[in-house]
Design a protein around this motif. Structure first.
Motif, PDB file in Angstrom:
ATOM      1  N   ASN A   1       0.437   4.090  -2.804  1.00 52.65           N
ATOM      2  CA  ASN A   1       0.004   5.441  -2.466  1.00 52.65           C
ATOM      3  C   ASN A   1       1.045   6.489  -2.841  1.00 52.65           C
ATOM      4  O   ASN A   1       0.708   7.605  -3.210  1.00 52.65           O
ATOM      5  CB  ASN A   1      -0.360   5.520  -0.985  1.00 52.65           C
TER       6      ASN A   1
ATOM      7  N   ARG B   1      -4.408  -0.866   1.361  1.00 52.13           N
ATOM      8  CA  ARG B   1      -5.146   0.052   2.228  1.00 52.13           C
ATOM      9  C   ARG B   1      -4.853   1.519   1.925  1.00 52.13           C
ATOM     10  O   ARG B   1      -3.889   1.836   1.235  1.00 52.13           O
ATOM     11  CB  ARG B   1      -4.761  -0.219   3.688  1.00 52.13           C
ATOM     12  N   PHE B   2      -5.674   2.377   2.507  1.00 48.00           N
ATOM     13  CA  PHE B   2      -5.440   3.830   2.552  1.00 48.00           C
ATOM     14  C   PHE B   2      -5.339   4.470   1.177  1.00 48.00           C
ATOM     15  O   PHE B   2      -4.683   5.495   1.013  1.00 48.00           O
ATOM     16  CB  PHE B   2      -4.169   4.171   3.345  1.00 48.00           C
TER      17      PHE B   2
ATOM     18  N   TYR C   1       0.803  -1.225   0.000  1.00 47.01           N
ATOM     19  CA  TYR C   1       0.000   0.000   0.000  1.00 47.01           C
ATOM     20  C   TYR C   1       0.834   1.272   0.000  1.00 47.01           C
ATOM     21  O   TYR C   1       0.474   2.270  -0.595  1.00 47.01           O
ATOM     22  CB  TYR C   1      -1.003  -0.003   1.167  1.00 47.01           C
ATOM     23  N   LYS C   2       1.994   1.202   0.654  1.00 51.08           N
ATOM     24  CA  LYS C   2       2.825   2.403   0.754  1.00 51.08           C
ATOM     25  C   LYS C   2       3.349   2.801  -0.628  1.00 51.08           C
ATOM     26  O   LYS C   2       3.299   3.966  -1.018  1.00 51.08           O
ATOM     27  CB  LYS C   2       3.984   2.112   1.705  1.00 51.08           C
TER      28      LYS C   2
ATOM     29  N   THR D   1      -5.831   8.606   0.365  1.00 45.01           N
ATOM     30  CA  THR D   1      -6.016   9.300   1.639  1.00 45.01           C
ATOM     31  C   THR D   1      -5.861  10.812   1.477  1.00 45.01           C
ATOM     32  O   THR D   1      -4.869  11.277   0.922  1.00 45.01           O
ATOM     33  CB  THR D   1      -4.963   8.787   2.659  1.00 45.01           C
TER      34      THR D   1
ATOM     35  N   ASN E   1      -8.866  -1.690   3.363  1.00 43.64           N
ATOM     36  CA  ASN E   1      -9.526  -0.838   4.353  1.00 43.64           C
ATOM     37  C   ASN E   1      -9.127   0.634   4.220  1.00 43.64           C
ATOM     38  O   ASN E   1      -8.079   0.959   3.683  1.00 43.64           O
ATOM     39  CB  ASN E   1      -9.154  -1.298   5.763  1.00 43.64           C
TER      40      ASN E   1
END
Lengths: 240, 501
Positions: free
Chosen positions: A15, A34-35, A11-12, A38, A53
């Motif tokens: 993103n 995830r995320f 995810y990092k 954001t 999530n």
């Protein structure tokens, strides 16, 4: 339009790639990262596959389109923008969201719209096409939650304990909801013509985007829920 | 009157020889205790309204006033004490939950007062802080386990985000709404001048205070009031509020009557609507869920800011802290049961939670035993009252201390413990414009700076006495502490020897 292959990204990394550009993006082969998006503003992110999530947490004006299901905590503390989910969404959709729209074609899990609030021109809207889980709109302090119960024959439109602690905003449930128990601090009534007008405003974009027949949906009865007080616990305390 | 009557707790003693009927007391009292009897030409008082905030006493130009505790007492009874009986009356009168303010006032042991600090004699000589450099600077955040070098042997210096403090003291969370605009401005300006941090609490950040952002910790609580991208970006660190020492297991609830004007705008909720922030975050049921919120905040702030998780000190705090340390949080803040509050149910405030001294010692030991102490920094609060409390906390294992009651005392609070009324005569715990303006932020921030600077001198002197010239060398140095009048078990939990050992 930038394309991001998510298959081998955590995810990092995913993103970071999203943040690198300011253009619209398509994420391919999304698999639970995830995320995503954001706090994002001013662009559209289209996701193929299932995002993880906290999709669109603190979202600040961007549009997110999910062509499949989404997981828990979609649009946590969302401030503005739009999230469109073609499948189902998990638990706690729109936790404390304050602005924008979350449109779900399918069902939503537990605690959708919990702590939802509104402030001046910011009135958030959640529309759930299918059915919603228990604790729908718990502590709802503002905004609008609509559940349509489409293609849900035999299923209850909402689980147990909807509107617990609700002290603001409005909820629309399709049908007359006779079997559903609401807490004593909210009033349930049949939707009037005035309410239907408001519903039409909220639903026209939803129906257009998901290609649904607005008039057919509006032809059913709706139940409207509003809190009796914006200060539900006022008389509970004595100074000591 | 009649069965519902409760005799006033305080008496206003007015020296008629000194009183010049200038009516200052009348103008100063938001509780409307004092009034002028024109017929008789004298000042009179209605003690039933007095909270003993001492505003009239402090402002009376002729020192004609004093407030004393009433000696009109119910018949003595060691089991059914005066307060206990009156609480029964109040509940029988109202049918309501008792609501109190500020920290636990009950006579539970204060372990700070049973711990003594070491000093050097003859060997390892003490250091004179007036002549020699003393380092009180600390960095809060995750620390690497070992020194890392690149292929050429060059030191890799990149660290996870850190908060730099000129001394290990910060102002802990008090929301705009529970305290006034001027109180917030005083804290923000003082933190900036001191090179430390203040904390917004869960009420959002007023637009005027974004300029103090690099000395601001912003809070995210279960109600998410005023939380948005700019708020997170404006801060130096983000604190997730899971609990508060004054009311563990209980959430925040600012009544609609206090959601007015700017408070409504800053919280981003309509005027008059209750601000309910329940104890559970309904999206957090496990350490994994906490990790999700920690990392959503890290993503939102692009990993540039440390994330703090604040919890109340409760029975299993060591295991809880171990979980938090594994959740990805950079800093754990633990709030003891004597921590203050603007309003808490009396029963919760007085009976729930544990002392911060024991919680801190247990947590530090547990994290060391598990080899994860460097994953997090520890910040403790819940009645840190002096520089010696700070030194004892650091020696027990804290990286820094949070102070709030001490800070509001510096601003003029007289600890009358009626914050919940919103009629604070000192302009701190109120939103009434005529009361708020009594607190001048120029003076307020100066008094806070004075307090913390004075503590810094005292910390340096205590360190110097121990022969320690860097506060980092004091952290977790429990050999510098001895207990007095404590049981074996208490000493074991605190991890210190008894005086004389």
């Amino acid at each position: 339009m930038i394309q991001i292959q998510a298959a081998n990204l955590d995810y990092k990394e995913l993103n970071e790639k999203l943040r690198e550009t300011e253009d619209d993006c398509t994420i391919e082969n999304c698999c639970g990262q995830r995320f995503i998006a954001t706090g994002m503003a001013g662009r559209t992110v289209t996701i193929h596959g299932v995002p993880g999530n906290a999709l669109g947490a603190y979202l600040n004006g961007a549009s997110i389109v999910v062509k499949a299901n989404a997981q828990d905590a979609v649009g946590d503390t969302m401030n503005d923008g739009r999230i469109l989910i073609y499948g189902n969404a998990g638990d706690a959709v729109g936790y404390a969201m304050r602005g924008g729209e979350i449109y779900i074609r399918g069902n939503a899990g537990y605690r959708a719209g919990i702590h939802m609030k509104e402030y001046k021109e910011k009135v958030p809207v959640i529309v759930i096409g299918g059915v919603a889980g228990s604790f729908l709109g718990e502590y709802q302090a503002g905004g609008v939650i609509i559940v349509l119960g489409l293609e849900a024959e035999g299923k209850r439109i909402v689980g147990n304990f909807p509107c617990t602690g609700m002290h603001g905003g409005k909820m629309f449930l399709r049908g007359n909801c006779e079997q559903i128990q609401f807490p004593s601090q909210v009033t349930a009534r049949a939707a009037t013509e005035e309410d239907k007008k408001e519903l039409k405003e909220h639903l026209s974009a939803y129906c257009r985007l998901f290609d649904l027949d607005l008039e057919a949906i509006l032809a059913s009865p709706f139940t409207v829920l509003t809190p009796d007080s914006k200060n539900p616990y006022k008389q509970m305390y004595v100074a000591n | 009157m009649g069965v519902e009557f409760i005799y006033p707790e305080f008496e206003v003693i007015r020296n008629d020889n000194r009183c010049i009927a200038c009516r200052v007391c009348e103008r100063q009292c938001a509780n409307e205790v004092h009034f002028f009897n024109a017929e008789r030409g004298v000042m009179m008082s209605d003690e039933t309204k007095c909270v003993n905030c001492q505003r009239c006493v402090s402002l009376c130009p002729t020192r004609a006033l004093k407030i004393v505790k009433s000696d009109c007492k119910l018949r003595e009874n060691a089991n059914w004490q005066d307060d206990t009986i009156k609480e029964i009356y109040k509940q029988a009168n109202s049918g309501a939950v008792l609501l109190s303010s500020m920290g636990n006032p009950k006579p539970f042991p204060v372990y700070w007062d049973k711990i003594l600090i070491n000093a050097s004699q003859v060997t390892n000589p003490s250091i004179d802080p007036l002549r020699e450099p003393m380092e009180t600077r600390v960095f809060l955040g995750k620390k690497p386990d070992k020194v890392k070098r690149d292929a050429n042997g060059k030191l890799l210096c990149e660290l996870p985000p850190q908060l730099e403090l000129s001394l290990p003291v910060m102002f802990s969370a008090m929301s705009y709404g529970s305290i006034s605009y001027n109180a917030h401005e005083s804290l923000a300006r003082a933190a900036t001048e001191l090179g430390i941090y203040y904390n917004t609490g869960e009420g959002g950040l007023h637009e005027d205070f974004y300029c103090y952002g690099k000395n601001t910790i912003v809070q995210v609580a279960s109600g998410r009031f005023g939380v948005h991208k700019e708020y997170l970006e404006a801060s130096a660190a983000v604190e997730i509020k899971m609990g508060q020492g004054a009311k563990p297991g209980i959430g925040g609830h600012l009544p609609g009557a206090k959601i007015v004007g700017d408070v409504s705008r800053t919280r981003m909720i309509p005027e008059g609507s209750d601000a309910i922030s329940p104890a559970p975050h309904h999206d957090i049921y496990s350490i994994e869920d906490l990790r999700q919120l920690v990392f959503s905040l890290k993503e939102a702030t692009e990993y540039k800011k440390p994330i703090i998780v604040k919890v109340a000190a409760v029975h299993n705090i060591a295991a809880i802290a171990s979980g938090i340390a594994r959740s990805g949080a950079d800093i754990i803040a633990i709030d003891g049961f004597r921590g203050g509050t603007g309003a808490a149910p009396t029963r919760i405030r007085d009976n729930v939670g544990i002392p911060i001294e024991l919680a801190l010692a247990a947590v530090d030991q547990r994290l060391r035993d598990e080899g994860i102490r460097n994953n997090v920094s520890l910040v403790v609060g819940g009645s840190i009252r002096s520089a010696s409390d700070v030194v004892k906390a650091i020696a027990l294992g804290a990286d820094a201390c949070y102070i709030a009651t001490a800070a509001v005392l510096a601003l003029g609070c007289h600890l009358c413990r009626t914050c919940q009324s919103g009629k604070c005569n000192w302009g701190i715990a109120t939103q009434r414009p005529d009361l708020v303006k009594r607190l001048n932020p120029d003076i307020g921030s100066e008094r806070l700076v004075n307090l913390v600077k004075a503590w810094q001198h005292e910390i340096k002197e205590l360190m110097g006495g121990m022969g320690i010239n860097s506060i980092e060398a004091l952290r977790g140095n429990r050999l510098m502490l001895r207990g007095i009048g404590l049981t074996e078990k208490e000493l074991e939990i605190l991890g210190i020897l008894h005086a004389g050992e």
